[in-house]
Design a protein around this motif. Structure first.
Motif, PDB file in Angstrom:
ATOM      1  N   VAL A 195       0.837  -1.203   0.000  1.00  0.00           N
ATOM      2  CA  VAL A 195       0.000   0.000   0.000  1.00  0.00           C
ATOM      3  C   VAL A 195       0.867   1.247   0.000  1.00  0.00           C
ATOM      4  CG1 VAL A 195      -1.656   1.339   1.357  1.00  0.00           C
ATOM      5  CG2 VAL A 195      -1.993  -1.123   1.066  1.00  0.00           C
ATOM      6  N   GLU A 196       1.952   1.234   0.772  1.00  0.00           N
ATOM      7  CA  GLU A 196       2.862   2.388   0.799  1.00  0.00           C
ATOM      8  C   GLU A 196       3.449   2.639  -0.581  1.00  0.00           C
ATOM      9  OE1 GLU A 196       5.798   1.792   3.812  1.00  0.00           O
ATOM     10  OE2 GLU A 196       4.390   2.051   5.475  1.00  0.00           O
ATOM     11  N   ARG A 197       3.854   1.566  -1.263  1.00  0.00           N
ATOM     12  CA  ARG A 197       4.415   1.741  -2.609  1.00  0.00           C
ATOM     13  C   ARG A 197       3.347   2.248  -3.568  1.00  0.00           C
ATOM     14  NH1 ARG A 197       8.228  -2.729  -5.334  1.00  0.00           N
ATOM     15  NH2 ARG A 197       9.507  -1.983  -3.592  1.00  0.00           N
ATOM     16  N   GLY A 217       3.027  -5.120  -6.351  1.00  0.00           N
ATOM     17  CA  GLY A 217       2.935  -6.504  -5.868  1.00  0.00           C
ATOM     18  C   GLY A 217       1.530  -7.054  -5.802  1.00  0.00           C
ATOM     19  N   PHE A 218       0.535  -6.318  -6.316  1.00  0.00           N
ATOM     20  CA  PHE A 218      -0.836  -6.812  -6.318  1.00  0.00           C
ATOM     21  C   PHE A 218      -1.100  -7.602  -7.597  1.00  0.00           C
ATOM     22  CE2 PHE A 218      -1.004  -3.087  -3.516  1.00  0.00           C
ATOM     23  CZ  PHE A 218      -1.631  -3.627  -2.410  1.00  0.00           C
ATOM     24  N   SER A 219      -2.010  -8.576  -7.506  1.00  0.00           N
ATOM     25  CA  SER A 219      -2.249  -9.447  -8.652  1.00  0.00           C
ATOM     26  C   SER A 219      -3.005  -8.742  -9.765  1.00  0.00           C
ATOM     27  CB  SER A 219      -3.021 -10.697  -8.215  1.00  0.00           C
ATOM     28  OG  SER A 219      -4.241 -10.341  -7.578  1.00  0.00           O
ATOM     29  N   ASN A 220      -3.845  -7.753  -9.419  1.00  0.00           N
ATOM     30  CA  ASN A 220      -4.619  -7.013 -10.421  1.00  0.00           C
ATOM     31  C   ASN A 220      -5.198  -5.770  -9.752  1.00  0.00           C
ATOM     32  OD1 ASN A 220      -7.089  -7.865  -9.047  1.00  0.00           O
ATOM     33  ND2 ASN A 220      -6.718  -9.864 -10.009  1.00  0.00           N
ATOM     34  N   PRO A 221      -5.794  -4.835 -10.537  1.00  0.00           N
ATOM     35  CA  PRO A 221      -6.348  -3.608  -9.947  1.00  0.00           C
ATOM     36  C   PRO A 221      -7.433  -3.879  -8.905  1.00  0.00           C
ATOM     37  CG  PRO A 221      -6.115  -3.347 -12.311  1.00  0.00           C
ATOM     38  CD  PRO A 221      -5.828  -4.790 -12.016  1.00  0.00           C
ATOM     39  N   SER A 222      -8.207  -4.951  -9.094  1.00  0.00           N
ATOM     40  CA  SER A 222      -9.250  -5.280  -8.130  1.00  0.00           C
ATOM     41  C   SER A 222      -8.649  -5.631  -6.769  1.00  0.00           C
ATOM     42  CB  SER A 222     -10.091  -6.451  -8.648  1.00  0.00           C
ATOM     43  OG  SER A 222     -11.038  -6.848  -7.682  1.00  0.00           O
ATOM     44  N   HIS A 223      -7.550  -6.386  -6.807  1.00  0.00           N
ATOM     45  CA  HIS A 223      -6.841  -6.738  -5.569  1.00  0.00           C
ATOM     46  C   HIS A 223      -6.288  -5.475  -4.914  1.00  0.00           C
ATOM     47  CE1 HIS A 223      -3.408  -9.233  -3.569  1.00  0.00           C
ATOM     48  NE2 HIS A 223      -4.412  -9.018  -2.726  1.00  0.00           N
ATOM     49  N   LEU A 224      -5.680  -4.603  -5.703  1.00  0.00           N
ATOM     50  CA  LEU A 224      -5.166  -3.326  -5.191  1.00  0.00           C
ATOM     51  C   LEU A 224      -6.292  -2.523  -4.552  1.00  0.00           C
ATOM     52  CD1 LEU A 224      -3.283  -0.813  -4.951  1.00  0.00           C
ATOM     53  CD2 LEU A 224      -3.799  -0.338  -7.354  1.00  0.00           C
ATOM     54  N   ASN A 225      -7.418  -2.423  -5.233  1.00  0.00           N
ATOM     55  CA  ASN A 225      -8.540  -1.622  -4.745  1.00  0.00           C
ATOM     56  C   ASN A 225      -9.059  -2.156  -3.402  1.00  0.00           C
ATOM     57  OD1 ASN A 225     -10.649   0.535  -5.525  1.00  0.00           O
ATOM     58  ND2 ASN A 225     -11.907  -1.229  -4.971  1.00  0.00           N
ATOM     59  N   ARG A 226      -9.196  -3.492  -3.299  1.00  0.00           N
ATOM     60  CA  ARG A 226      -9.744  -4.095  -2.085  1.00  0.00           C
ATOM     61  C   ARG A 226      -8.824  -3.880  -0.889  1.00  0.00           C
ATOM     62  NH1 ARG A 226      -8.931  -8.960   0.065  1.00  0.00           N
ATOM     63  NH2 ARG A 226      -7.919  -9.780  -1.809  1.00  0.00           N
ATOM     64  N   ARG A 229      -8.480  -0.044   0.047  1.00  0.00           N
ATOM     65  CA  ARG A 229      -9.663   0.425   0.785  1.00  0.00           C
ATOM     66  C   ARG A 229      -9.632  -0.089   2.227  1.00  0.00           C
ATOM     67  NH1 ARG A 229     -14.994   2.012  -0.548  1.00  0.00           N
ATOM     68  NH2 ARG A 229     -14.620   1.647  -2.762  1.00  0.00           N
ATOM     69  N   GLN A 230      -9.184  -1.327   2.415  1.00  0.00           N
ATOM     70  CA  GLN A 230      -9.110  -1.914   3.761  1.00  0.00           C
ATOM     71  C   GLN A 230      -8.142  -1.142   4.657  1.00  0.00           C
ATOM     72  OE1 GLN A 230      -7.803  -6.016   3.713  1.00  0.00           O
ATOM     73  NE2 GLN A 230      -7.383  -6.037   5.905  1.00  0.00           N
ATOM     74  N   PHE A 231      -6.996  -0.725   4.089  1.00  0.00           N
ATOM     75  CA  PHE A 231      -5.971  -0.081   4.899  1.00  0.00           C
ATOM     76  C   PHE A 231      -6.133   1.444   4.970  1.00  0.00           C
ATOM     77  CE2 PHE A 231      -4.007  -4.152   4.481  1.00  0.00           C
ATOM     78  CZ  PHE A 231      -3.122  -4.267   5.537  1.00  0.00           C
ATOM     79  N   VAL A 232      -6.617   2.049   3.905  1.00  0.00           N
ATOM     80  CA  VAL A 232      -6.646   3.507   3.818  1.00  0.00           C
ATOM     81  C   VAL A 232      -8.060   4.053   4.035  1.00  0.00           C
ATOM     82  CG1 VAL A 232      -6.009   5.495   2.395  1.00  0.00           C
ATOM     83  CG2 VAL A 232      -4.684   3.394   2.235  1.00  0.00           C
ATOM     84  N   GLY A 233      -9.069   3.261   3.742  1.00  0.00           N
ATOM     85  CA  GLY A 233     -10.436   3.703   3.946  1.00  0.00           C
ATOM     86  C   GLY A 233     -11.078   4.322   2.722  1.00  0.00           C
ATOM     87  N   THR A 234     -10.362   4.314   1.605  1.00  0.00           N
ATOM     88  CA  THR A 234     -10.910   4.851   0.359  1.00  0.00           C
ATOM     89  C   THR A 234     -10.257   4.138  -0.806  1.00  0.00           C
ATOM     90  OG1 THR A 234     -11.360   6.900  -0.870  1.00  0.00           O
ATOM     91  CG2 THR A 234      -9.183   6.706   0.163  1.00  0.00           C
ATOM     92  N   THR A 235     -10.726   4.392  -2.019  1.00  0.00           N
ATOM     93  CA  THR A 235     -10.172   3.726  -3.199  1.00  0.00           C
ATOM     94  C   THR A 235      -8.885   4.432  -3.645  1.00  0.00           C
ATOM     95  OG1 THR A 235     -11.383   5.113  -4.760  1.00  0.00           O
ATOM     96  CG2 THR A 235     -12.488   3.111  -3.950  1.00  0.00           C
ATOM     97  N   PRO A 236      -8.035   3.751  -4.420  1.00  0.00           N
ATOM     98  CA  PRO A 236      -6.820   4.398  -4.942  1.00  0.00           C
ATOM     99  C   PRO A 236      -7.142   5.648  -5.774  1.00  0.00           C
ATOM    100  CG  PRO A 236      -6.679   2.035  -5.224  1.00  0.00           C
ATOM    101  CD  PRO A 236      -8.065   2.319  -4.754  1.00  0.00           C
ATOM    102  N   GLY A 237      -8.227   5.575  -6.580  1.00  0.00           N
ATOM    103  CA  GLY A 237      -8.594   6.726  -7.403  1.00  0.00           C
ATOM    104  C   GLY A 237      -8.972   7.927  -6.561  1.00  0.00           C
TER     105      GLY A 237
END
Length: 245
Positions: A195-197, A217-226, A229-237
């Protein structure tokens, strides 16, 4: 081999040279034990959903040695059915991991596997756990080396055994020491660093999310988004729009 019943099922089992035919109904949430060195026959009399977990004798011996320096003496016989809520919860945790294998870190599977082996060895193998001390984290050089290895492996392609070997520790002692040093297990540390990266790549850039997911290091954008959101509380966008410029 451990078989956790997710739905009830009926089965017949014979261990040749020892038992007559035995018929059982295995209830959901219970597990049955089979020693694959036994000469046995198993016949399912109904459909079922189950998790099969194989632990080699060598792995159990290694876990027993790590826990108490004694040989393992399994107290179960093939066909025994046990209600163990702790073990059932551990084994059922593998189910969502099997369904989304591309989103699960090998370190997480490693962590679960060692936990199952330690629990089984302690309760059914005659090995007593040594006292668990609350202190005792990694030394400075161990922390530095582990951070280097984990940040080089944000895809999670590194095992607990490799990390423990680098620190000249057993897996169990390493896992506990890592938790004392970082207040989280290794697989969660990797998610934090991913998430930091991702944040660093998102801030002030227009790099596509597909690219950011792969480089973090995420498998796809959906994995990144999930996970984001879990760690930051919002979506990457949304985070990018609030942190651009």
């Amino acid at each position: 081999m451990l078989t956790l019943a997710l739905t009830p099922f009926k089965r017949d089992m014979t261990v040749f040279d020892r038992d007559r035919l035995r018929s059982h109904t295995v209830q959901a949430g219970h597990f049955s034990f089979c020693d694959l060195e036994d000469n046995l026959a198993l016949h399912l009399r109904s459909s079922c959903e189950a998790v099969l977990f194989y632990i080699s004798k060598a792995s159990l011996e290694a876990t027993a040695a790590e826990l108490s320096h004694r040989s393992i003496d399994i107290q179960l016989r093939s066909g025994d059915i046990v209600h163990d809520p702790i073990l059932a919860k551990m084994l059922s945790t593998f189910c969502p991991a099997f369904q989304a294998q591309d989103q699960v870190s090998p370190l997480f599977i490693d962590h679960l596997t060692h936990a199952v082996a330690a629990h089984f060895t302690h309760y059914y193998g005659g090995s007593a756990l040594p006292p668990c001390h609350t202190g005792g984290g990694l030394t400075a050089w161990q922390e530095k080396r582990v951070i280097e290895l984990l940040e080089e492996s944000l895809d999670g392609a590194i095992s607990l055994q490799m990390l423990a070997n680098e620190c000249t520790m057993s897996v169990r002692h390493f896992t506990r020491a890592f938790g004392n040093s970082f207040s989280m297990p290794p697989h969660r540390y990797i998610l934090v660093k991913r998430v930091e990266r991702a944040k660093a790549l998102l801030a002030g850039s227009d790099i596509h999310l597909d690219d950011i997911a792969a480089r973090s290091g995420f498998s796809n954008p959906s994995h990144l988004n999930r996970v984001f959101r879990q760690f930051v509380g919002t979506t990457p966008g949304n985070w990018r729009r609030g942190n651009t410029g």
